[in-house]
Design an enzyme around this catalytic site. Structure first.
Site, PDB file in Angstrom:
ATOM      1  N   GLU A 269      42.927  27.553   0.934  1.00 38.32           N
ATOM      2  CA  GLU A 269      42.718  28.988   0.652  1.00 38.32           C
ATOM      3  C   GLU A 269      43.056  29.732   1.939  1.00 38.32           C
ATOM      4  O   GLU A 269      42.218  29.878   2.822  1.00 38.32           O
ATOM      5  CB  GLU A 269      41.258  29.244   0.249  1.00 38.32           C
ATOM      6  N   CYS A 303      40.458  38.211   2.899  1.00 39.22           N
ATOM      7  CA  CYS A 303      41.748  37.593   2.587  1.00 39.22           C
ATOM      8  C   CYS A 303      42.463  38.441   1.537  1.00 39.22           C
ATOM      9  O   CYS A 303      43.687  38.441   1.463  1.00 39.22           O
ATOM     10  CB  CYS A 303      41.557  36.170   2.103  1.00 39.22           C
TER      11      CYS A 303
HETATM   12  P1  NAD Z   1      40.825  30.107  11.231  1.00 39.12           P
HETATM   13  O1  NAD Z   1      41.975  29.444  10.599  1.00 39.12           O
HETATM   14  O2  NAD Z   1      40.925  30.498  12.648  1.00 39.12           O
HETATM   15  O3  NAD Z   1      39.520  29.159  11.130  1.00 39.12           O
HETATM   16  C1  NAD Z   1      39.031  28.681   9.896  1.00 39.12           C
HETATM   17  C2  NAD Z   1      38.219  27.423  10.121  1.00 39.12           C
HETATM   18  O4  NAD Z   1      39.087  26.386  10.533  1.00 39.12           O
HETATM   19  C3  NAD Z   1      37.143  27.532  11.178  1.00 39.12           C
HETATM   20  O5  NAD Z   1      35.982  26.869  10.733  1.00 39.12           O
HETATM   21  C4  NAD Z   1      37.756  26.786  12.363  1.00 39.12           C
HETATM   22  O6  NAD Z   1      36.798  26.215  13.232  1.00 39.12           O
HETATM   23  C5  NAD Z   1      38.517  25.708  11.642  1.00 39.12           C
HETATM   24  N1  NAD Z   1      39.622  25.097  12.412  1.00 39.12           N
HETATM   25  C6  NAD Z   1      40.392  25.661  13.375  1.00 39.12           C
HETATM   26  N2  NAD Z   1      41.308  24.774  13.813  1.00 39.12           N
HETATM   27  C7  NAD Z   1      41.128  23.630  13.090  1.00 39.12           C
HETATM   28  C8  NAD Z   1      41.773  22.375  13.062  1.00 39.12           C
HETATM   29  N3  NAD Z   1      42.799  22.075  13.870  1.00 39.12           N
HETATM   30  N4  NAD Z   1      41.323  21.443  12.173  1.00 39.12           N
HETATM   31  C9  NAD Z   1      40.315  21.710  11.340  1.00 39.12           C
HETATM   32  N5  NAD Z   1      39.644  22.898  11.335  1.00 39.12           N
HETATM   33  C10 NAD Z   1      40.057  23.843  12.198  1.00 39.12           C
HETATM   34  O7  NAD Z   1      40.471  31.372  10.295  1.00 39.12           O
HETATM   35  P2  NAD Z   1      39.432  32.563  10.544  1.00 39.12           P
HETATM   36  O8  NAD Z   1      39.930  33.459  11.605  1.00 39.12           O
HETATM   37  O9  NAD Z   1      38.040  32.018  10.638  1.00 39.12           O
HETATM   38  O10 NAD Z   1      39.512  33.317   9.122  1.00 39.12           O
HETATM   39  C11 NAD Z   1      40.457  34.259   8.783  1.00 39.12           C
HETATM   40  C12 NAD Z   1      41.567  33.673   7.933  1.00 39.12           C
HETATM   41  O11 NAD Z   1      41.035  33.029   6.776  1.00 39.12           O
HETATM   42  C13 NAD Z   1      42.497  34.740   7.386  1.00 39.12           C
HETATM   43  O12 NAD Z   1      43.813  34.293   7.477  1.00 39.12           O
HETATM   44  C14 NAD Z   1      42.072  34.887   5.935  1.00 39.12           C
HETATM   45  O13 NAD Z   1      43.059  35.405   5.082  1.00 39.12           O
HETATM   46  C15 NAD Z   1      41.708  33.481   5.603  1.00 39.12           C
HETATM   47  N6  NAD Z   1      40.828  33.435   4.443  1.00 39.12           N
HETATM   48  C16 NAD Z   1      41.373  33.058   3.252  1.00 39.12           C
HETATM   49  C17 NAD Z   1      40.581  33.053   2.111  1.00 39.12           C
HETATM   50  C18 NAD Z   1      41.153  32.660   0.787  1.00 39.12           C
HETATM   51  O14 NAD Z   1      40.383  32.423  -0.127  1.00 39.12           O
HETATM   52  N7  NAD Z   1      42.453  32.598   0.611  1.00 39.12           N
HETATM   53  C19 NAD Z   1      39.236  33.424   2.195  1.00 39.12           C
HETATM   54  C20 NAD Z   1      38.710  33.791   3.430  1.00 39.12           C
HETATM   55  C21 NAD Z   1      39.535  33.790   4.553  1.00 39.12           C
END
Ligand code: NAD
Length: 516
Positions: A269, A303
């Site tokens: 997602e 998102c």
């Molecule tokens: P992010 O990608 O920076 O982090 C998300 C999660 O991934 C965090 O828990 C982080 O610790 C973890 N993470 C980071 N690097 C990782 C790795 N190498 N391996 C495993 N886990 C890792 O995102 P964010 O800034 O927290 O959130 C914003 C983003 O999320 C936006 O792009 C938004 O559109 C998206 N989002 C999408 C949806 C959806 O349903 N499509 C919903 C909510 C947010």
């Protein structure tokens, strides 16, 4: 803690949710433990330190995985409707804690109190939904080509489901996954965003009450409050059957490749770049409300936030002028104060990204009709408050093709609906889309196979917000995953085809003879 925040009862909220000044970040259902480094959670609302959390280290990770493996052996044997009963109880607890959890979401993440409460309501709704589904985990039965044979499909639990979540929905996304994963007989391990660790601990505390009251073994629902390194361990771990990842496309791309490499399953997602098409037949009042809420709600950090408005040339000036007027009336400030429309961004890094995007947009030719600005002074001490802004752009600008997680709204003019749909689809992401029109032909074309290429396509509703019940997710660089409704429970199970011979012969399929 500032006097203003005391007025909103945050101290009591933290106490009610079992958040201490210093917390440990790992739980398998019983006592908390932690051997990793300490992180601090600051509120973007006022910049104050809310609490510290000692994060999960490598040894904690191993303990959690072991507990989960053992718990799965027991949990999978509980009949699905009985597992549904546990989810029902979780929903009841969430009703009890709704006000406190909603307030903590607002204070730690920065979204408005109403949105925080709405997020908890989504948790309650998914529990209700999952309880019903727990009595409907059905497979097809089909006729066998062989006489005296019965053939059918059934679904079994996968095992351990790893849930990695983003900061902007710090509680709901966990529950979307947990409620469905559970009724399917899986155990879950949650790695929440390190930007909202207290929301995760609060959820786990609520969950721990349910586990205890039902005498369930540790390991059915665990939390690992930690940074991305522990997230990476989960992604790479063969013992974790499914990774449900919510976050940026940048990280999701790595997660997808790494899970696929080990033949694990994933639900992705990822980011969106959502547009509303406003046609010449639109109800302009509704369009303005939908566009403004979609663009500035959660300070543009959903998102599904509206990032682009694709407006018919005949109504372009009117929509533009009314948007400028509406933006002039926006109240920006403490999200716990219900009179404010826009709260802060999550942190100052996000503020920097907002500023960079504006700079980049200007360089590419974006014409800002409402200028952006970082707000300073009383009430804005956290440094996380920014002014929502609007720019006239071309869809092809690089910055427009990217998701900037901030309240920047781009306006694009069109002549024909076919052109508008092409513009709407001409971005790498494919999450949410909408058309504002009272014309049936326009609406149907938008929803047809020649229309929107997104996972969500709405008519006379904006892009943001989704109901539990419909499958939620998006195409292209949004990752293709689906959560929270419809038949998505199937993602959390493995499918098995069974053929039973109730005769005294062994006829082979396709009429093959094998005489001995
Ligand atoms: P992010 O990608 O920076 O982090 C998300 C999660 O991934 C965090 O828990 C982080 O610790 C973890 N993470 C980071 N690097 C990782 C790795 N190498 N391996 C495993 N886990 C890792 O995102 P964010 O800034 O927290 O959130 C914003 C983003 O999320 C936006 O792009 C938004 O559109 C998206 N989002 C999408 C949806 C959806 O349903 N499509 C919903 C909510 C947010």
């Amino acid at each position: 803690m500032s006097k203003k925040v005391k007025d909103f009862g945050i101290e009591k909220t933290l106490k009610n949710l079992g958040i201490k000044d210093e917390n440990k970040g790992t739980s398998t259902g019983g006592k908390y433990f932690a051997s990793g480094k300490t992180i601090e959670s600051y509120s973007p609302v006022d910049g104050n330190l809310i609490a510290k959390v000692k994060t999960s280290g490598e040894s904690d990770y191993e303990k959690v995985l072991e507990a989960a493996q053992n718990a799965f052996k027991e949990f999978r044997l509980i009949p699905a409707p009985k597992r549904g009963e546990i989810v029902r109880q979780l929903g009841q607890k969430l009703r009890q804690y709704k006000d406190d959890l909603g307030k903590l979401v607002s204070y730690e993440m920065g979204k408005s109190l109403q949105e925080g409460l709405g997020e908890v309501q989504e948790m309650i709704d998914i529990c209700d939904f999952a309880v019903g589904v727990s009595r409907q985990l059905h497979g097809y039965t089909m006729h066998s080509e062989r006489p005296g044979h019965r053939m059918y499909e059934q679904y079994h639990p996968l095992g351990i489901v790893g849930i990695i979540t983003a900061f902007n929905f710090p509680v709901a996304v966990w529950s979307w996954n947990t409620a469905l994963a559970w009724i399917c007989g899986n155990v879950t391990i949650w790695k929440p965003s390190e930007k909202t660790p207290l929301c995760a601990i609060a959820c786990q505390n609520i969950m721990n009450e349910v586990l205890k009251e039902n005498n369930l073994p540790e390991g059915i629902s665990s939390v690992l409050v930690a940074d991305h390194e522990i997230g990476q361990k989960l992604v790479d771990d063969k013992r974790v059957a499914l990774i449900s990842f919510t976050g940026s496309t940048r990280v999701g791309r790595m997660v997808s490749a790494n899970v696929a490499q080990r033949f694990g399953k994933s639900i992705l997602e990822l980011g969106g770049n959502n547009a509303i098409i406003i046609t010449q037949d639109a109800d302009i009042n509704m369009s303005i409300i939908g566009a403004v809420f979609g663009a500035v709600g959660t300070a543009g950090q959903r998102c599904t936030s509206t990032r682009r408005l694709i407006i018919h040339e005949s109504v372009y000036e009117e929509v533009k002028n009314r948007l400028v007027k509406a933006y002039g009336q926006l109240k920006i400030g403490n999200p716990l104060d219900e009179s404010n429309h826009v709260g802060p961004l999550i942190d100052t890094d996000a503020v920097n990204l907002y500023q960079e995007a504006i700079k980049k947009g200007k360089k590419e030719g974006a014409k800002f009709i409402v200028e952006g600005e970082v707000l300073k002074g009383k009430g804005y001490e956290s440094g996380c408050y920014v002014k929502p802004c609007i720019a006239e752009v071309k869809n092809s600008y690089e910055i427009v093709q990217h998701e900037t997680f901030a309240p920047i709204l781009y306006l694009i003019k069109y002549k024909t609906l076919e052109e508008a749909i092409a513009i709407q689809n001409d971005v790498p992401q494919g999450l949410s889309s909408a058309i504002m029109t009272q014309n049936l032909r326009e609406a149907e074309l938008f929803l047809s196979q020649a229309g929107s290429d997104c996972g969500i396509a709405n008519v006379n509703i904006g892009t943001s917000g989704a109901e539990i019940g419909g499958a939620f997710g998006g195409e292209k660089e949004t990752g293709g995953g689906r959560e929270s409704g419809s038949d998505v429970w199937k993602y959390y199970m493995r499918r098995q085809t069974n053929t039973i011979n109730y005769t005294t012969n062994l006829p082979l399929a396709q009429g093959i003879k094998f005489d001995l």
